[in-house]
Write an enzyme that holds these catalytic residues in place. Structure first.
Site, PDB file in Angstrom:
ATOM      1  N   CYS A 226      55.066  -1.308  -4.635  1.00  0.00           N
ATOM      2  CA  CYS A 226      55.223  -2.565  -5.733  1.00  0.00           C
ATOM      3  C   CYS A 226      53.340  -2.277  -4.952  1.00  0.00           C
ATOM      4  O   CYS A 226      52.800  -2.352  -4.552  1.00  0.00           O
ATOM      5  CB  CYS A 226      55.367  -3.470  -5.162  1.00  0.00           C
ATOM      6  SG  CYS A 226      57.211  -3.211  -5.890  1.00  0.00           S
TER       7      CYS A 226
ATOM      8  N   GLY B 146      53.197  -1.023 -10.035  1.00  0.00           N
ATOM      9  CA  GLY B 146      54.727  -1.052 -11.007  1.00  0.00           C
ATOM     10  C   GLY B 146      54.675  -1.485 -12.185  1.00  0.00           C
ATOM     11  O   GLY B 146      53.273  -2.238 -12.327  1.00  0.00           O
TER      12      GLY B 146
ATOM     13  N   ASN C 182      54.942  -6.102  -0.332  1.00  0.00           N
ATOM     14  CA  ASN C 182      54.958  -3.956  -0.929  1.00  0.00           C
ATOM     15  C   ASN C 182      55.913  -3.482  -0.174  1.00  0.00           C
ATOM     16  O   ASN C 182      55.232  -3.787   0.839  1.00  0.00           O
ATOM     17  CB  ASN C 182      53.584  -3.844  -1.465  1.00  0.00           C
ATOM     18  CG  ASN C 182      53.437  -2.793  -1.642  1.00  0.00           C
ATOM     19  OD1 ASN C 182      52.631  -2.250  -0.937  1.00  0.00           O
ATOM     20  ND2 ASN C 182      54.524  -1.760  -2.027  1.00  0.00           N
ATOM     21  N   GLY C 183      56.590  -2.875   0.283  1.00  0.00           N
ATOM     22  CA  GLY C 183      56.828  -1.868   0.707  1.00  0.00           C
ATOM     23  C   GLY C 183      58.423  -2.001   0.738  1.00  0.00           C
ATOM     24  O   GLY C 183      59.285  -2.131   0.126  1.00  0.00           O
TER      25      GLY C 183
ATOM     26  N   TYR D 176      48.413  10.142  -3.966  1.00  0.00           N
ATOM     27  CA  TYR D 176      48.579   9.980  -5.496  1.00  0.00           C
ATOM     28  C   TYR D 176      49.166   8.338  -5.845  1.00  0.00           C
ATOM     29  O   TYR D 176      47.988   7.803  -6.430  1.00  0.00           O
ATOM     30  CB  TYR D 176      49.976  10.559  -5.433  1.00  0.00           C
ATOM     31  CG  TYR D 176      50.951  10.165  -7.164  1.00  0.00           C
ATOM     32  CD1 TYR D 176      50.355  10.901  -8.143  1.00  0.00           C
ATOM     33  CD2 TYR D 176      52.052   9.235  -7.312  1.00  0.00           C
ATOM     34  CE1 TYR D 176      50.692  10.592  -9.485  1.00  0.00           C
ATOM     35  CE2 TYR D 176      52.517   8.960  -8.474  1.00  0.00           C
ATOM     36  CZ  TYR D 176      51.936   9.399  -9.238  1.00  0.00           C
ATOM     37  OH  TYR D 176      52.442   8.922 -10.797  1.00  0.00           O
TER      38      TYR D 176
END
Length: 486
Positions: free
Chosen positions: A16, A42, A121-122, A262
């Site tokens: 995210c 996201g 985020n996570g 990536y």
């Protein structure tokens, strides 16, 4: 709603993205721009919360892309105020596939000392345990997201103010998290003690910004100040600037190494290093470790491009765009019926036949997950008349699932979990297949001696199976983590 790339299930899904600003006029517009720059993290949904002295807290949560939801003057007018946070989402926990609006962040809570919104985020690896305990004590959950646990933990805290409550809540949380949160006047940011997920601090005029990546600071013209440190909480106001707190015991950083491979945009800066230059270095290391005689080095676009350039520079083999990406292949192009699905990646990628015919081709990609897309691309290259196809992969074999905010298949569906490198080569039916070694990857990201097996500098669990934080919920469900003997 179909996934962001309905014809490609062979990539690890980005986690995210989070963004926040304080001390600027029209915060919502800055947040929308920041989220647009983080859209790669996201694509399912996004949300923005702002606060204005006259209207109070304002929020909008929508399914779909930022450009489709947060660009109209009418929408922005409904989100006034000088402070705001936002979130773009790909579901790693909670509902999958069909995103429910109730799971879209930021989440908002009203506390005795005022309201607060939070975006995360996570992944919280003990979320199921926390949810059970909270429900038993009377909490009522509105979403299936693990992030909502933080709001409920804050509600039960006896802290004097919202930053104190957030500190207390986060001490009960395990896993990986980068958080932006806001009160009426304060912007807060926090990273987990290991710093697995990224979070950066920027300055814009007299205001401040927090973002998952530096590329989101660039888009609003903010100056990159520094990374939020692992285990650090920053409390920012327009009047006092940045105050730093360290609610967790000091720990050795274990930043996600796949961010370098990536997830992050190539124009971002991670740990003081250009992501693009790191990926080019990965390609150079790969060329040293796995040379092969060939006529062309071709990237699998777009994520394999910097590594392919590095491979070509190091090997001396010409770089060429042997595969062309259709940039306008979006989620709403056509209903993905079975007949259309059978076209596979041809809807998104097309081979440059005149270039490929009769050539020995090295294809450089960032990773192999299930291997389905790699086989389709190989078939396309051979159909175009290539003499040989050699795969070079800019990461080690992905053999273990991630539980820290990345959506990965079950372990038995990961090609590298069940096959050796030679077995994968035979499965993909290519002339050769080589992955960069874990030591080579570490060298490419700046660890000159490679990986220190006794004290790795990064989280590399998806390659090594060594999880820096125990995946408590998954182990409760029967997941077998790697043992020391393995």
């Amino acid at each position: 709603m179909p996934p962001a790339h309905p014809f490609d299930d062979d990539k690890l899904r980005e986690e995210c993205g989070v963004f926040g600003v304080v001390g600027v006029a029209d915060a919502a517009s800055f947040v929308a721009l920041g989220l647009h720059a983080l859209q790669h993290r996201g694509q399912e949904a996004g949300g923005i919360v702002t606060h204005d002295a006259e209207t109070g807290f304002n929020q909008a949560r929508r399914i779909g892309l930022v450009r489709d939801n947060f660009t109209s003057p009418e929408m922005m007018a409904r989100l006034p105020g000088p402070i705001g946070i936002g979130h773009v989402r790909y579901s790693t926990t909670g509902s999958k596939g069909q995103t429910a609006i109730r799971d879209v962040q930021p989440f908002f809570g009203e506390f005795a000392m005022g309201g607060a919104a939070i975006a995360h985020n996570g992944n919280i690896t003990n979320a199921l345990q926390l949810r059970r305990e909270l429900i038993e004590r009377g909490s009522i959950f509105q979403s299936s997201s693990d992030s909502e646990c933080i709001i409920h933990l804050m509600a039960r805290s006896m802290g004097r103010n919202i930053p104190d409550r957030m500190e207390e809540a986060l001490r009960k949380v395990e896993g990986a998290f980068s958080i932006v949160a806001m009160t009426r006047t304060k912007l807060l940011g926090c990273r987990d003690p290991l710093g697995v997920r990224p979070l950066v601090l920027g300055k814009i005029g007299d205001g401040w910004a927090l973002a998952s990546e530096t590329c989101a600071l660039d888009i609003i013209g903010a100056e990159f100040v520094r990374e939020v440190k692992p285990g650090e909480m920053v409390v920012i106001t327009a009047e006092k600037g940045v105050e730093s707190h360290f609610p967790f015991r000091p720990n050795r950083s274990r930043f996600c190494i796949f961010e370098h491979v990536y997830f992050s945009r190539p124009d971002s800066i991670l740990g003081g290093r250009s992501v693009y230059e790191t990926r080019e270095n990965i390609g150079r290391e790969l060329a040293k470790e796995a040379p092969v005689e060939a006529d062309l080095v071709c990237p699998v676009p777009d994520s394999g491009t910097p590594a392919a350039i590095g491979y070509a520079l190091e090997s001396g083999i010409p770089y060429a765009m042997g595969i062309i990406r259709n940039q306008y292949m979006g989620r709403t192009f056509i209903e993905p019926t079975e007949q259309i699905r059978n076209m596979g990646v041809r809807l998104k990628l097309n081979v440059n036949r005149a270039l490929i015919k009769g050539k020995r081709v090295i294809l450089v990609d960032d990773s192999v997950v299930r291997g389905t897309t790699s086989r389709k691309i190989k078939e396309m290259i051979l159909d175009a008349g290539a003499a040989e196809v050699h795969f070079r992969i800019a990461s080690p074999p992905t053999a273990w699932p991630c539980f820290y905010g990345v959506d990965t298949p079950q372990r038995e569906k990961l090609l590298a979990a069940t096959m050796s490198e030679e077995e994968m080569r035979e499965h993909l039916e290519v002339d050769s297949l080589k992955f960069i070694s874990l030591d080579g990857l570490y060298r490419a990201v700046g660890e000159a001696q490679g990986r220190d097996d006794n004290a790795p500098a990064y989280c590399d669990a998806c390659f090594s199976g060594e999880y820096p934080v125990a995946p408590s919920d998954m182990m409760e469900q029967g997941f077998q983590a790697k043992t020391a003997a393995e």
